[in-house]
Design an enzyme around this catalytic site. Structure first.
Site, mmCIF file in Angstrom:
data_model
loop_
_atom_site.group_PDB
_atom_site.id
_atom_site.type_symbol
_atom_site.label_atom_id
_atom_site.label_comp_id
_atom_site.label_asym_id
_atom_site.label_seq_id
_atom_site.Cartn_x
_atom_site.Cartn_y
_atom_site.Cartn_z
ATOM 1 N N SER A 205 -22.656 64.202 -55.062
ATOM 2 C CA SER A 205 -22.892 62.839 -54.579
ATOM 3 C C SER A 205 -23.265 61.978 -55.771
ATOM 4 O O SER A 205 -23.577 62.493 -56.851
ATOM 5 C CB SER A 205 -24.024 62.806 -53.564
ATOM 6 O OG SER A 205 -25.264 62.955 -54.232
ATOM 7 N N LYS A 206 -23.226 60.674 -55.539
ATOM 8 C CA LYS A 206 -23.577 59.752 -56.612
ATOM 9 C C LYS A 206 -25.004 60.044 -57.076
ATOM 10 O O LYS A 206 -25.296 60.081 -58.265
ATOM 11 C CB LYS A 206 -23.469 58.332 -56.079
ATOM 12 C CG LYS A 206 -23.744 57.284 -57.120
ATOM 13 C CD LYS A 206 -23.623 55.907 -56.519
ATOM 14 C CE LYS A 206 -23.740 54.840 -57.590
ATOM 15 N NZ LYS A 206 -23.542 53.508 -57.040
#
Ligand code: GLU
Length: 465
Positions: free
Chosen positions: A243-244
């Site tokens: 994920s970011k």
């Protein structure tokens, strides 16, 4: 049967490699089977969906060469169609209005939690033969709920996870339209998969929980559910969900950092799928080999070194002209004027062997497009021992008389080194310094070819006396 698959991203932000993999596999499955691949943009979360994010998805797919047969189809443009199906379901008794207020629902949930029961809608407004429904309260716009089957279970043979069975008792009556009439997520997916005649749903396994609900609605609408293949998550190199927030790079970043699409495609293909022990393969081979049976069952872990290695590999393999074209924007970005200096294709070909990314090639190319170094007396004194100057003078003479080829330059060096009883570095280092004011360059004979005989001799002459 015409195979039809889809990629159905929600354009709500960051697109990382794991997201793109969810496009690659349905694309490959469609191509392998001469089927159709559809891009559907699930943009009903109006607050979070952005055009920027759609653009990144389209760019990323185009970059990898994932061509689309239909779409992009935007869910927000299909709202009328969803409303139409909701109306049909109400008319056919497959769905019903529910007037339970938020407050009532909350109270119901609290009570169930206090009794250690699973919170679920209690079917208060569900019409049944012989049942009297409560009086419709004024001032409440109802939600519409799907009449989930009672009893029995939903079973599907997941192409990745095997047989999955969920009891209908686990599923309450899903809200398919909100009080303002807007359709809900799971419902739109069902109508779309049905209308788009999707035969294989290949998607992330975060949607496994939605699947029994979607199957029930599909069946209520008289459809045959598609085949589902739920892909395990992609983990980052630390073993966390990609994920970011956990440091993933966006697809655009890979492009900006000088990765080749061939490398990314090959890498993603292996991130959760295998074909024997094949690690390096072309897009065509991937399509020819792709099958659902060889999708991995456990989460795949991102391995940045492997990706870099593959990128290095595809840089080596690339056609020199195409590679030079790919490097060009990176050179432009660095203010390198490739028209002023040696042939850019030759420069790139020389630098590619040691490069892992296009950026490394562009950085290396700076050397060949910078002006001839204006060396000070002090710099010359420090880097070019005075005893080497006559050797350089001999080298100039030898080069002047020889062909402008790597072999000929190499022979010229050997001849001069033998005459002066010297080893290669004793001459090559000062020569490099004379040419570029640095000793960090690729092999000297190749460098001379690329820089050109005339230019090389001009630069050497300045230090030879
Ligand atoms: N829009 C969903 C997502 O981005 C995918 C839905 C689906 O593939 O069914 O996770």
């Amino acid at each position: 049967m015409q195979i039809r698959t889809r990629f159905a991203p929600s354009p709500t932000g960051f697109i990382h490699l794991g997201n793109l993999r969810s496009a690659l596999y349905p694309w490959a499955f469609a191509r392998h089977n001469h089927g159709d691949f559809i891009l559907r943009i699930e943009d009903t979360d109006v607050e979070r969906s952005t055009q920027e994010s759609v653009d990144v998805i389209l760019e990323g797919m185009a970059w990898l060469g994932l061509d689309i047969d239909e779409g992009p189809i935007y869910q927000m443009q299909r709202i009328d169609r969803y409303r139409e199906v909701i109306k049909q379901m109400l008319d056919r008794g497959l769905a019903y209005p529910c007037y339970m207020s938020e407050d009532e629902l909350n109270r119901l949930r609290d009570l169930q939690m206090a009794n250690k029961e699973k919170p679920r809608y209690n079917g208060l407004w569900r019409p049944e033969p012989g049942k009297t429904l409560p009086a419709i309260p004024p001032d409440i716009s109802p939600v519409i709920r799907f009449k989930n089957p009672i009893g029995g279970s939903v079973i599907w043979e997941d192409a990745v996870k095997g047989r999955i069975e969920i009891s209908n008792d686990e599923l309450d009556d899903l809200v398919i339209a909100r009080p303002d009439g807007t359709p809900t997520y799971n419902f739109c997916v069902v109508v779309d998969d049905l209308d788009m005649k999707i035969t294989h749903v290949i998607r992330g396994d975060d949607h496994v929980n939605n699947t029994p609900r979607q199957i029930n609605i599909l069946k209520a609408l008289g459809a045959n559910p598609p085949i589902y293949a739920h892909l395990p998550t992609v983990l980052n190199d630390q073993g966390e969900k990609m994920s970011k927030r956990s440091g993933a790079m966006s697809v655009r970043d890979y492009q900006k950092e000088g990765y080749l699409p061939e490398a990314i495609l090959n890498y993603l293909a292996r991130l959760g799928w295998s074909h024997g022990d094949a690690e390096v393969f072309t897009k065509e081979q991937f399509v020819a080999w792709f099958d659902l049976a060889n999708l991995g069952r456990s989460p795949a872990q991102h391995n940045p070194e492997k990706l870099l290695w593959l990128n290095h590999h595809y840089i080596q393999e690339a056609d020199p002209k195409l590679l030079a074209e790919a490097v060009r924007p990176f050179a432009d970005e660095r203010g390198i004027d490739i028209e002023q200096g040696p042939n850019f294709v030759q420069v790139v070909s020389l630098l590619k062997d040691r490069a892992n990314t296009l950026i490394e090639i562009a950085e290396g190319a700076k050397l060949f497009y910078s002006p001839a170094p204006a060396l000070t007396e002090a710099e010359i004194a420090e880097n070019i021992p005075s005893g080497i100057k006559p050797v350089i003078a001999d080298l100039i003479a030898a080069i002047e008389q020889t062909d402008a080829s790597k072999e000929a330059y190499s022979a010229a060096f050997k001849q001069v080194l033998a005459k002066h009883q010297l080893k290669m570095p004793a001459l090559a280092m000062p020569v490099r310094y004379a040419l570029f004011a640095t000793t960090q360059t690729p092999a000297i004979d190749s460098v001379l070819v690329v820089l050109g005989k005339e230019e090389s001799l001009k630069r050497l002459a300045k230090v030879a006396s």
